[in-house]
Design a protein around this motif. Structure first.
Motif, PDB file in Angstrom:
ATOM      1  N   SER A  52      16.757 -24.270 -97.377  1.00 27.87           N
ATOM      2  CA  SER A  52      17.181 -24.027 -95.997  1.00 27.87           C
ATOM      3  C   SER A  52      17.666 -25.329 -95.380  1.00 27.87           C
ATOM      4  O   SER A  52      17.238 -26.413 -95.762  1.00 27.87           O
ATOM      5  N   GLU A  53      18.521 -25.185 -94.419  1.00 25.46           N
ATOM      6  CA  GLU A  53      19.029 -26.338 -93.684  1.00 25.46           C
ATOM      7  C   GLU A  53      17.876 -27.045 -92.969  1.00 25.46           C
ATOM      8  O   GLU A  53      16.960 -26.402 -92.453  1.00 25.46           O
ATOM      9  N   VAL A  54      17.918 -28.374 -92.956  1.00 24.94           N
ATOM     10  CA  VAL A  54      16.942 -29.144 -92.190  1.00 24.94           C
ATOM     11  C   VAL A  54      17.446 -29.199 -90.749  1.00 24.94           C
ATOM     12  O   VAL A  54      18.571 -29.620 -90.488  1.00 24.94           O
ATOM     13  N   ILE A  55      16.618 -28.734 -89.827  1.00 29.48           N
ATOM     14  CA  ILE A  55      16.958 -28.726 -88.412  1.00 29.48           C
ATOM     15  C   ILE A  55      16.352 -29.982 -87.807  1.00 29.48           C
ATOM     16  O   ILE A  55      15.154 -30.230 -87.975  1.00 29.48           O
ATOM     17  N   VAL A  56      17.153 -30.765 -87.111  1.00 27.77           N
ATOM     18  CA  VAL A  56      16.694 -32.060 -86.601  1.00 27.77           C
ATOM     19  C   VAL A  56      16.795 -32.094 -85.082  1.00 27.77           C
ATOM     20  O   VAL A  56      17.838 -31.776 -84.508  1.00 27.77           O
ATOM     21  N   GLY A  57      15.699 -32.483 -84.444  1.00 26.47           N
ATOM     22  CA  GLY A  57      15.686 -32.706 -83.004  1.00 26.47           C
ATOM     23  C   GLY A  57      15.158 -31.519 -82.211  1.00 26.47           C
ATOM     24  O   GLY A  57      15.272 -30.367 -82.626  1.00 26.47           O
ATOM     25  N   ARG A  62      14.346 -25.934 -80.735  1.00 25.99           N
ATOM     26  CA  ARG A  62      14.192 -24.973 -79.628  1.00 25.99           C
ATOM     27  C   ARG A  62      15.086 -23.756 -79.855  1.00 25.99           C
ATOM     28  O   ARG A  62      14.638 -22.613 -79.734  1.00 25.99           O
ATOM     29  N   GLU A  63      16.338 -24.002 -80.173  1.00 27.53           N
ATOM     30  CA  GLU A  63      17.290 -22.911 -80.388  1.00 27.53           C
ATOM     31  C   GLU A  63      16.824 -22.012 -81.538  1.00 27.53           C
ATOM     32  O   GLU A  63      16.861 -20.786 -81.431  1.00 27.53           O
ATOM     33  N   TYR A  65      13.697 -21.633 -82.712  1.00 24.19           N
ATOM     34  CA  TYR A  65      12.488 -20.904 -82.314  1.00 24.19           C
ATOM     35  C   TYR A  65      12.805 -19.714 -81.412  1.00 24.19           C
ATOM     36  O   TYR A  65      12.189 -18.658 -81.542  1.00 24.19           O
ATOM     37  N   HIS A  66      13.756 -19.871 -80.510  1.00 22.73           N
ATOM     38  CA  HIS A  66      14.088 -18.761 -79.607  1.00 22.73           C
ATOM     39  C   HIS A  66      14.625 -17.542 -80.362  1.00 22.73           C
ATOM     40  O   HIS A  66      14.415 -16.410 -79.912  1.00 22.73           O
ATOM     41  N   LEU A  67      15.284 -17.763 -81.498  1.00 27.42           N
ATOM     42  CA  LEU A  67      15.771 -16.629 -82.288  1.00 27.42           C
ATOM     43  C   LEU A  67      14.616 -15.716 -82.701  1.00 27.42           C
ATOM     44  O   LEU A  67      14.776 -14.499 -82.771  1.00 27.42           O
ATOM     45  N   GLU A  68      13.455 -16.284 -82.947  1.00 25.33           N
ATOM     46  CA  GLU A  68      12.277 -15.508 -83.357  1.00 25.33           C
ATOM     47  C   GLU A  68      11.429 -15.089 -82.151  1.00 25.33           C
ATOM     48  O   GLU A  68      11.065 -13.938 -82.000  1.00 25.33           O
ATOM     49  N   VAL A  69      11.124 -16.035 -81.297  1.00 27.50           N
ATOM     50  CA  VAL A  69      10.187 -15.790 -80.196  1.00 27.50           C
ATOM     51  C   VAL A  69      10.746 -14.775 -79.195  1.00 27.50           C
ATOM     52  O   VAL A  69      10.001 -13.928 -78.694  1.00 27.50           O
ATOM     53  N   ASP A  70      12.028 -14.826 -78.932  1.00 23.57           N
ATOM     54  CA  ASP A  70      12.604 -13.929 -77.928  1.00 23.57           C
ATOM     55  C   ASP A  70      12.547 -12.459 -78.327  1.00 23.57           C
ATOM     56  O   ASP A  70      12.656 -11.585 -77.476  1.00 23.57           O
ATOM     57  N   ARG A  71      12.345 -12.159 -79.600  1.00 28.32           N
ATOM     58  CA  ARG A  71      12.221 -10.766 -80.030  1.00 28.32           C
ATOM     59  C   ARG A  71      10.789 -10.388 -80.372  1.00 28.32           C
ATOM     60  O   ARG A  71      10.526  -9.282 -80.828  1.00 28.32           O
ATOM     61  N   THR A  72       9.849 -11.294 -80.110  1.00 27.07           N
ATOM     62  CA  THR A  72       8.443 -11.072 -80.434  1.00 27.07           C
ATOM     63  C   THR A  72       7.702 -10.483 -79.239  1.00 27.07           C
ATOM     64  O   THR A  72       7.852 -10.956 -78.118  1.00 27.07           O
ATOM     65  N   VAL A  73       6.891  -9.472 -79.498  1.00 28.46           N
ATOM     66  CA  VAL A  73       6.059  -8.859 -78.470  1.00 28.46           C
ATOM     67  C   VAL A  73       4.694  -9.544 -78.430  1.00 28.46           C
ATOM     68  O   VAL A  73       4.164  -9.840 -77.366  1.00 28.46           O
TER      69      VAL A  73
END
Length: 158
Positions: A52-57, A62-63, A65-73
């Motif tokens: 997987s791509e290394v996400i830095v910063g 944040r971006e 995490y929001h892909l997962e958290v925003d659809r989590t109940v």
């Protein structure tokens, strides 16, 4: 620093790292991305499994995490089996096991995931902060694209 003082400091540092990880999990369960990010250094590196791509910063993490958290109940993160090795007095490498459960708005089945967190922590003026996180999925259920064992070189997901 004598042997006893060094041992006491390292014990306190281990506890501080474990408490920071517990706080991160509590924030994840509250679906609070900003609080989750508070345990990271500004330039933290995050990788969601081998290849997987290394996400830095902070902003990029944040971006993501929001892909997962925003659809989590709702969610529950439980960590255990901590191993912490000090490279220097201000740099530690750690590994712990995660069992997580999540319920999503857009998915009929709950997901259970079993993970190894492989991390680096640095001492900053405000305390221990995570500078690197590699998320190694061992197995998961409740998803149409199960992951697992990639980091062990297996060709099939558990």
């Amino acid at each position: 620093m004598n042997g006893t003082t060094a041992l006491l400091q390292q014990t306190a540092d281990r506890l501080a790292i474990m408490e920071a990880k517990a706080a991160y999990c509590r924030h994840a369960d509250r679906l609070d991305v900003e609080a989750m990010l508070s345990v990271f250094t500004a330039g933290c590196e995050f990788q969601y499994g081998p290849g997987s791509e290394v996400i830095v910063g902070i902003d990029a993490i944040r971006e993501w995490y929001h892909l997962e958290v925003d659809r989590t109940v709702a969610s529950l993160h439980m960590v255990t089996n901590f191993e912490i090795d000090f490279v220097t007095a201000d740099l530690a490498k750690s590994r712990c096991a995660l069992h997580s459960w999540k319920r999503f708005r857009d998915q009929p089945e709950d997901r259970r995931r079993y993970v190894h967190y492989v991390e680096e922590w640095v001492r900053e003026p405000v305390g221990w902060r995570q500078s690197k996180l590699v998320y190694q999925v061992i197995a998961e259920t409740g998803t149409t694209t199960p992951r697992g064992l990639e980091h062990l070189g297996s060709s099939s997901a558990a």
